[in-house]
Enzyme design. Structure first.
Site, PDB file in Angstrom:
ATOM      1  N   HIS A 143      -8.985   9.329   3.962  1.00 24.77           N
ATOM      2  CA  HIS A 143      -8.650   8.265   3.025  1.00 24.77           C
ATOM      3  C   HIS A 143      -8.919   8.783   1.623  1.00 24.77           C
ATOM      4  CE1 HIS A 143      -8.321   4.428   1.025  1.00 24.77           C
ATOM      5  NE2 HIS A 143      -7.885   3.893   2.146  1.00 24.77           N
ATOM      6  N   ARG A 197      -0.816   8.736   2.122  1.00 21.52           N
ATOM      7  CA  ARG A 197      -2.209   9.167   2.009  1.00 21.52           C
ATOM      8  C   ARG A 197      -2.398  10.677   2.041  1.00 21.52           C
ATOM      9  NH1 ARG A 197      -5.202   4.577   5.796  1.00 21.52           N
ATOM     10  NH2 ARG A 197      -4.909   2.876   4.324  1.00 21.52           N
ATOM     11  N   GLU A 246       0.839  -1.188   0.000  1.00 24.37           N
ATOM     12  CA  GLU A 246       0.000   0.000   0.000  1.00 24.37           C
ATOM     13  C   GLU A 246       0.879   1.244   0.000  1.00 24.37           C
ATOM     14  OE1 GLU A 246      -2.759  -0.341   3.239  1.00 24.37           O
ATOM     15  OE2 GLU A 246      -3.649  -2.178   2.466  1.00 24.37           O
TER      16      GLU A 246
END
Length: 533
Positions: A244, A292, A116
């Protein structure tokens, strides 16, 4: 009135890890877990992507995971805490597997590892796209084996019991503030009862519901942070709210947004704007797998440039069978909305996701209040700094659930005489006449936080937010004083407190760092500091 040796507020992975270890260590002690909803309705349950941990030592290392975490945290991580979590986390993962949690494996029987944003290697263990739900299932099944664990469902904890309830004046500067338990509302009987405890662990999760769109469930109302702040405990770094980047965009809906896990981008999905352009290369060399905070701001900027309310996640080029196997729930959810991921791109937009700040704790999960611990999202351990690295949250929750157990299990604490704590006094209060006073205030709160205290901030926006919060606080406190307590009123009260802490700490931070971006201070300061209230 109830008495218990060890009290746990919250039934997610942090709280249940602590409870299980206490129950095994002390079979003659009582462990009480209090949850305001069903036992499995937690932030843990909604964690899709997985849990980060170094298990492939041929290609990965603790040093790489530590470095990735420090880079994502943008200078504010506590390096000692990062090392603790990364190194001890592997053993916690092994324990969880031993308790029955199942993670996906490849054809050779090895764990299938994902990658990720912000990770330099493949190290994410996962169970399809419902990893948190699988972990919660395993923990609740394990809990059933211990007769000395009691889970009390549908009780709402209102406040911590401290010297304040013994008639003493308690302030932020009062030394040795001590927790004796909690006041809690039994929603079945509508009575508020005392729960007296030797040790209390707050594992109350996040506060995403202060925003209009969030990946968090409806229970994520910042209760633990608010209670500690009212009890004069220390709170830090609340300005760092992680959005997010890729929540499913559904026009006309609010509240909990469906999460499109970052692991989809880890498997090759590409972010595109309304013109079909892959834009992330203009913002970061890591493109779609940047941390993020960078991806969320990039999406926010693209939306403003193009005048749209979302961008797109392009999965059309990905292997369909592999996608359905790894992300079955995402596939089915999109299909239910008429989105075939093999032919159409998924509309996505950022949504409030995770609070990197919270109740200030030390390396053993201790708060500034004696006999009170905190673990999980409600705590600020020093791991995340200014921005959480993807899939580090479940790891942190287990490590500090364990560490709180280790410390608390070595302390002998006598329960306070329950008669010294006054019963809850509801004298002079009446039943609320109109719920609209609560529901409308909640809408106002979520709107002002989304509009003024979102991904990009400015001094004038923060000032406006604070003025409106002041009015909401006055109105809500008046309701609290004059009407009977309800979960809805308590949650609103807690969310206003949390929103105040986010805004106030954002005002104190005269720079842009990690998840906090202020257009009036676009550069980083040379001073590295945690904002504590």
């Amino acid at each position: 009135m109830k008495k218990t040796d060890f009290l746990v507020i919250g039934s997610g992975i942090a709280g249940l890890t602590y409870a299980l270890k206490m129950a095994e260590q002390f079979p003659d002690k009582r462990i009480t877990v209090v949850t305001k909803a069903a036992a499995d309705e937690t932030n843990t349950k909604y964690a899709q992507g997985g849990i980060a941990g170094v298990t492939d030592f041929e290609n990965d290392s603790f040093e790489k995971h530590i470095n990735d975490t420090l880079i994502a945290g943008d200078g504010l991580c506590n390096a000692h805490i990062v090392e603790i979590v990364v190194k001890e986390g592997v053993e916690r993962i092994r324990e969880l597997i031993g308790w029955g949690a199942q993670f996906d494996k490849d054809a050779d029987g090895d764990y299938s590892l994902g990658r990720e944003g912000g990770h330099s290697e493949y190290r994410i263990l996962h169970h399809k796209d419902i990893t948190g739900k699988e972990m919660e299932r395993a923990l609740l099944e394990k809990v059933k084996q211990y007769s000395n664990i009691e889970i009390i469902k549908h009780w709402f904890v209102i406040d911590l019991l401290t010297q304040h309830h013994l008639g003493f004046l308690v302030t932020k500067s009062t030394p040795n503030i001590q927790c004796y338990g909690v006041y809690a509302l039994n929603t079945s009987t509508h009575q508020i009862e005392k729960i007296i405890a030797g040790h209390t662990l707050l594992a109350t999760g996040g506060n995403g519901q202060v925003y209009r769109s969030t990946t968090n469930p409806s229970i994520a109302t910042g209760d633990g942070v608010s209670m500690v702040y009212r009890a004069k405990g220390r709170i830090e770094n609340m300005e760092f709210i992680q959005f997010h980047p890729t929540a499913l965009y559904e026009p006309g809906t609010g509240g909990q947004a469906f999460l499109i896990t970052e692991a989809v981008r880890g498997d090759g999905a590409i972010l595109r704007n309304k013109h079909g352009e892959a834009f992330m290369e203009r913002y970061d060399e890591r493109k779609d797998l940047a941390p993020r905070d960078i991806v969320a701001r990039a999406i926010d900027n693209e939306m403003k440039i193009t005048g749209t309310e979302h961008v797109y996640l392009d999965c059309r080029h990905m292997d369909q069978a592999k996608f359905i196997h790894h992300f079955p729930n995402i596939y089915e959810k999109c299909l239910s909305l008429g989105i075939d991921i093999t032919k159409s791109m998924i509309p996505v937009a950022p949504a409030a996701h995770y609070s990197c700040g919270g109740i200030k704790t030390d390396e053993w999960g201790r708060t500034s209040i004696l006999n009170l611990y905190a673990a999980g999202e409600c705590a600020s351990t020093g791991l995340h700094g200014a921005n959480r690295l993807a899939s580090n949250s479940l790891l942190e929750a287990m490590v500090f659930g364990h560490r709180a157990f280790v410390h608390a299990s070595q302390q002998v604490t006598e329960l306070i005489d329950p008669d010294r704590i006054p019963d809850w006094d509801a004298g002079g209060t009446t039943d609320p006449r109109e719920m609209i006073l609560i529901t409308q205030s909640l809408k106002e709160l979520q709107l002002l936080m989304s509009d003024y205290v979102g991904i990009v901030r400015a001094d004038v926006r923060l000032e406006r937010a604070m003025k409106r919060l002041d009015l909401l606080w006055v109105e809500t406190e008046q309701l609290y004083i004059t009407t009977k307590v309800s979960p809805q009123l308590c949650e609103l009260r807690n969310m206003i407190s949390v929103a105040f802490l986010i805004v106030k700490m954002a005002q104190f931070r005269k720079e842009s760092r990690g998840l906090h971006y202020n257009t009036d201070y676009p550069e980083k300061s040379e001073l590295l500091q945690n904002i504590v209230l």
